[in-house]
Scaffold this active site. Sequence first.
Site, short mmCIF file in Angstrom:
data_model
loop_
_atom_site.label_atom_id
_atom_site.label_comp_id
_atom_site.label_asym_id
_atom_site.label_seq_id
_atom_site.Cartn_x
_atom_site.Cartn_y
_atom_site.Cartn_z
N GLN A 1 1.04 -0.96 0.13
CA GLN A 1 0.04 0.10 0.45
C GLN A 1 0.94 1.52 0.01
O GLN A 1 2.04 1.21 0.90
CB GLN A 1 -1.09 0.40 0.82
CG GLN A 1 -2.18 -1.19 1.22
CD GLN A 1 -2.66 -0.90 2.59
OE1 GLN A 1 -2.81 0.12 3.36
NE2 GLN A 1 -3.50 -1.91 3.05
N TYR A 2 1.14 2.02 -1.28
CA TYR A 2 2.12 2.77 -1.40
C TYR A 2 1.36 4.26 -0.76
O TYR A 2 1.84 5.25 -0.84
CB TYR A 2 2.73 3.10 -2.21
CG TYR A 2 2.14 3.29 -3.31
CD1 TYR A 2 2.10 4.47 -3.84
CD2 TYR A 2 1.23 2.59 -4.85
CE1 TYR A 2 1.19 5.00 -5.30
CE2 TYR A 2 0.90 2.90 -5.37
CZ TYR A 2 0.64 4.40 -6.21
OH TYR A 2 0.17 4.24 -7.11
N HIS A 3 -0.25 4.44 -0.37
CA HIS A 3 -0.97 6.03 -0.65
C HIS A 3 -1.06 5.91 0.79
O HIS A 3 -1.07 4.90 1.65
CB HIS A 3 -2.26 5.73 -1.13
CG HIS A 3 -2.74 5.41 -2.68
ND1 HIS A 3 -1.99 6.51 -3.37
CD2 HIS A 3 -2.34 4.36 -3.61
CE1 HIS A 3 -2.04 6.39 -5.16
NE2 HIS A 3 -2.34 4.86 -4.88
#
Length: 92
Positions: free
Chosen positions: A90-92
């Site tokens: 999950q990069y957000h």
Amino acid sequence: MIRTFRSKVLADLFQTGRSAKIDQKLHKRILVRLDRLDAVTSVDDLNLPGYNFHSLKGFDPKRYTIHVNGPWCITFEFHDGDAYRVDFEQYH
């Protein structure tokens, strides 16, 4: 071709088709994307409907992402027709 994984859990899923640490509901969708990533020779071949393919800002070397579900993405580096440091995050 996928050369290296950053995530052992993702590598296990790709190699065996199973992983207890990744939600089973996502397995098929992840495997479809990993199969495609393994087959392409140009990063532009990942610009497909539903993949939301794009490069990530602020990374050197450049990293790319393809959408899986919700905030989950497969991220990777791509050099000379091969994918490296493939991760599920999950990069957000």
